[in-house]
Design a protein around this motif. Sequence first.
Motif, PDB file in Angstrom:
ATOM      1  N   VAL A  97      -2.281   5.027   5.252  1.00 53.47           N
ATOM      2  CA  VAL A  97      -3.135   3.851   5.045  1.00 53.47           C
ATOM      3  C   VAL A  97      -3.945   3.590   6.302  1.00 53.47           C
ATOM      4  CG1 VAL A  97      -3.147   1.378   4.571  1.00 53.47           C
ATOM      5  CG2 VAL A  97      -1.535   2.872   3.364  1.00 53.47           C
ATOM      6  N   ARG A  98      -3.264   3.626   7.437  1.00 52.26           N
ATOM      7  CA  ARG A  98      -3.937   3.407   8.705  1.00 52.26           C
ATOM      8  C   ARG A  98      -5.027   4.438   8.934  1.00 52.26           C
ATOM      9  NH1 ARG A  98      -5.833   0.172  12.484  1.00 52.26           N
ATOM     10  NH2 ARG A  98      -5.797   1.071  14.575  1.00 52.26           N
ATOM     11  N   HIS A 121       0.857  -1.188   0.000  1.00 53.58           N
ATOM     12  CA  HIS A 121       0.000   0.000   0.000  1.00 53.58           C
ATOM     13  C   HIS A 121       0.895   1.241   0.000  1.00 53.58           C
ATOM     14  CE1 HIS A 121      -3.881  -2.049   1.190  1.00 53.58           C
ATOM     15  NE2 HIS A 121      -2.982  -3.006   1.367  1.00 53.58           N
ATOM     16  N   GLY A 170      -5.238  -4.592  12.724  1.00 54.76           N
ATOM     17  CA  GLY A 170      -5.009  -4.199  11.342  1.00 54.76           C
ATOM     18  C   GLY A 170      -5.299  -5.315  10.368  1.00 54.76           C
ATOM     19  N   GLY A 220       1.768   3.474  12.482  1.00 60.41           N
ATOM     20  CA  GLY A 220       0.450   2.924  12.188  1.00 60.41           C
ATOM     21  C   GLY A 220      -0.689   3.822  12.618  1.00 60.41           C
ATOM     22  N   GLN A 268       2.196  -0.478   9.287  1.00 62.30           N
ATOM     23  CA  GLN A 268       1.403   0.167   8.240  1.00 62.30           C
ATOM     24  C   GLN A 268       1.878   1.596   8.051  1.00 62.30           C
ATOM     25  OE1 GLN A 268      -2.661  -0.410   9.794  1.00 62.30           O
ATOM     26  NE2 GLN A 268      -3.190  -1.057   7.748  1.00 62.30           N
ATOM     27  N   HIS A 269       1.766   2.089   6.837  1.00 61.13           N
ATOM     28  CA  HIS A 269       2.002   3.506   6.627  1.00 61.13           C
ATOM     29  C   HIS A 269       0.870   4.287   7.293  1.00 61.13           C
ATOM     30  CE1 HIS A 269       1.914   7.366   4.438  1.00 61.13           C
ATOM     31  NE2 HIS A 269       3.217   7.239   4.525  1.00 61.13           N
TER      32      HIS A 269
END
Length: 586
Positions: free
Chosen positions: A363-364, A35, A574, A463, A359-360
């Motif tokens: 995205v989170r 992502h 997640g 995240g 997670q980036h």
Amino acid sequence: MTVAEETEVTLEVGQRTELPALPDPAGHHREREMHAILEIGVRGPSGAPHATPAPGTGPALAEVLIVDTSRSMLHPPAKLHAAKDATAAAVRMLPFGTAFAVLAGRFEATVVHPGPGRQVLAVARPGEREAAERAVRLLDADGGTAIGAWLDLARRLLKDQPAPVKHVLLLTDGRNEHDHRSRRPLETVLDACAGQFVCDAWGIGDDWDAELLLTITRRLHGRARAVRRESELTAAYEELIAGLLGTAVPELRIRLTPTTPGTLIRQVKQVVPNEQELQPVPAGPGGRAAEYVTRAWGDEVRHFQVVLTADPTGRESGEELQLAAVEVVVPGVGRPLRLPPPRPILVRWTDDPLDASRQHPGVRRHELYQRASAAVAQAYRAWLRGADGREAADRALTRALALAGELGDAQLLGALRLIESPPGTGRIRPGLKDVDWQHLILSSALTTPPQPPSGASSGADVGVGMGRGSGGGPVAAGVPGSRDDGGAARADAGAGGTGPGAAGSGGAGPGAVGSDGAGAGGADPADADPGGRSPGHAAPGSRQPAGTLPVRPDGLIECPDCRWLGPADAVYCGGDCGRLLRGAPA
């Protein structure tokens, strides 16, 4: 031509580059998804009237204004009067030479100006604008609502227009109750209209349908908004038209080219300032590239999420590879334009489960918005059940408040507080009307980018929020424009662009949804969570999960439902289930 006289387009890529090279703990070889968040900005020369066409290129804008004239617009009559005032104000703002039409919508659509049966647009001149205003003032209301017929007529009128910006402004006070009477249902009409023009849709009164407006605008790349008081509509229309006239780039394309064997493009969607799915169009003969069209940019920044799948077979762990190249393409622009160089989307295969679980933050953040919107929808559906759904509605509202607090979104918190009573309880306020929920549903569809932290952050931010570092983030070695931080967010990277599709997101008139907390006057940033609690903490009286999850020797926690592995500070899973893990109401 100096740099200051150019329109500049910027592109930055934010991502966590690590993906797991090994199977998951259950031994499954799941498809690896990468992502990435693309931050794309447009900045025109200061003081330049963007919508003024280049010599010899014709009008920059073609506009169709659709007024709901169904019988319900007379109850109360203030709705129709406000619609007339706002439409007339919009017509007066159209620059000389602009192609335009005004439509009235009932069971069918009719051309109010330039006149019934006309299949061409009028051209804005002093006399033509005055004639259009006179025709608008004579409008009366009768019949029902069939929005597909209205949009289909707009499509036919705009079909052969050469203007680079084609825009429809639709106003309705009701629901699409008579779609069955149209020759073509709304869903079919939206398919035909997609890519033909941008549509902004507005609700007025007490009986409009937020999901209907969102369906229309997500398909036609516009914004769904509403006013709480009829008197606010004219100012909102004027601001929106001003934004249209500030269009700097009529069309911008995102070109993605996979560069590593086994890499596939799975999804591209806009995630800030609202969610819109983008469909690929051919990028020319041959090659593996695909292009995704976005329209009508003012001076603004938007974020897009790209999902790629990749295959680690035969790849060395720890090696940073380019999965795809990202370019910005602007076809047929009639003014000086400075484009950014292509940027890479990278991957680093890793055997470290902690690295692979990160997670980036962009995205989170989008996942949190999706969950907040789903919680609002659940609360509304439970509220419709009356006393039988009261407890479920309260739980869903509390969950939405916690998510909005974790996001730090003052606008969404302000909209939620209009539903909650007393403050900090997570309970639904008695005496609500259905329209109160419709405003909240629209508010929950708006998104904002992560904001740079005020001080140094720690690994606990991964995240959630901005992630590691203080906003600049480490840059991939030797790869300009690649970022591993909180989403390439600048101080001016808010959703408040001035173009269509962005107009009014920073304020579309007093009380307009998307401008000040759904008419709540906004929320003080100091109140970024109910009761002054820090994001992610529960409201008083809400249930806390029993105990905390144990931290494994590798520093991860495991979701008890879907077995997702993630950072020890994760609040929500997640993985597939998305359940609460700690520190917020279940």
